[in-house]
Motif scaffolding. Structure first.
Motif, short mmCIF file in Angstrom:
data_model
loop_
_atom_site.label_atom_id
_atom_site.label_comp_id
_atom_site.label_asym_id
_atom_site.label_seq_id
_atom_site.Cartn_x
_atom_site.Cartn_y
_atom_site.Cartn_z
N THR A 296 0.85 -1.19 0.00
CA THR A 296 0.00 0.00 0.00
C THR A 296 0.88 1.24 0.00
O THR A 296 1.69 1.44 0.91
N ASP A 297 0.72 2.04 -1.04
CA ASP A 297 1.48 3.27 -1.17
C ASP A 297 0.57 4.45 -0.83
O ASP A 297 -0.64 4.30 -0.68
N THR A 298 1.15 5.64 -0.75
CA THR A 298 0.40 6.83 -0.34
C THR A 298 0.47 7.89 -1.43
O THR A 298 1.54 8.15 -1.98
N ALA B 165 -4.22 7.75 -8.82
CA ALA B 165 -4.26 6.66 -7.85
C ALA B 165 -4.80 5.38 -8.50
O ALA B 165 -4.23 4.29 -8.33
N GLU C 131 -2.66 1.97 -9.11
CA GLU C 131 -3.10 0.69 -8.55
C GLU C 131 -3.09 -0.38 -9.64
O GLU C 131 -2.65 -1.50 -9.41
N GLN D 261 -2.02 -1.12 -3.80
CA GLN D 261 -3.11 -0.30 -3.27
C GLN D 261 -2.59 1.11 -3.03
O GLN D 261 -1.43 1.30 -2.64
N ILE D 262 -3.45 2.10 -3.26
CA ILE D 262 -3.06 3.50 -3.05
C ILE D 262 -3.99 4.10 -2.00
O ILE D 262 -5.21 4.00 -2.11
N ARG D 263 -3.39 4.71 -1.02
CA ARG D 263 -4.13 5.42 0.02
C ARG D 263 -3.93 6.92 -0.23
O ARG D 263 -2.80 7.40 -0.30
N VAL D 264 -5.04 7.64 -0.39
CA VAL D 264 -4.96 9.09 -0.64
C VAL D 264 -5.07 9.82 0.69
O VAL D 264 -6.00 9.58 1.47
N VAL D 265 -4.13 10.72 0.94
CA VAL D 265 -4.09 11.47 2.20
C VAL D 265 -4.06 12.96 1.89
O VAL D 265 -3.19 13.44 1.14
#
Length: 169
Positions: free
Chosen positions: A113-115, A134, A138, A144-148
């Motif tokens: 999981t990347d950001t 994103a 993916e 997986q991409i986590r958006v912050v």
């Protein structure tokens, strides 16, 4: 007789002055309306189908993956981003806060999981590109991409109007 002709001249001067003023006001109103129409047409044209181009994007990744990620991001159809390498997440966050980049991709080499760091205040077109980015990442990297959002609105800002203001660090 001379008084009649003088009064006729004065009356025509008054009429000519009114005609000139009315014509000048009419021309001014027409110019303002044309200017407004120009602004309207340019706004509709610009916002009808916005397509972001070369959005500055920082990439934090280990050296063995960095070039592949940069090549894929910079090779996306339509050139929506301009990806550049940065040394670490802290640098990427700082660059977003200072407006040097709008988005940052931070790869986690130890996981899957990347950001994707963004500041939602960058605007709707860039936020849409970040979401598309994103999804593409993916699929392209099978991760997986986590958006912050690194600049959420203040608690007192219920409508998210504060955003990222100049000098906001």
């Amino acid at each position: 007789m001379s008084s009649k002709s003088d009064s006729h001249r004065d009356g025509s001067r008054s009429l000519d002055a009114r005609t000139m003023v009315t014509s000048a006001v009419g021309a001014l109103v027409a110019a303002v309306l044309l200017l407004q129409l120009g602004f309207f047409v340019s706004s509709v044209g610009a916002l009808h189908s916005p397509s972001p181009h070369a959005i500055p994007t920082a990439v934090v990744a280990p050296p063995q993956s960095r070039e592949e990620i940069l090549a894929k991001l910079n090779g996306l159809h339509g050139n929506p981003v301009h990806a550049v390498p940065v040394k670490d997440e802290a640098t990427a966050r700082s660059q977003i806060r200072h407006g040097e980049v709008d988005v940052a991709f931070v790869m986690d080499p130890a996981g899957t999981t990347d950001t994707l760091l963004i500041a939602l205040a960058i605007g709707p077109a860039e936020t849409d590109v970040a979401a598309q980015l994103a999804i593409a990442m993916e699929r392209g990297f099978d991760r997986q991409i986590r958006v912050v959002d690194i600049s959420p609105p203040a608690e007192s800002d219920s409508q998210d109007l504060s955003g990222r203001l100049p000098g906001d660090v």
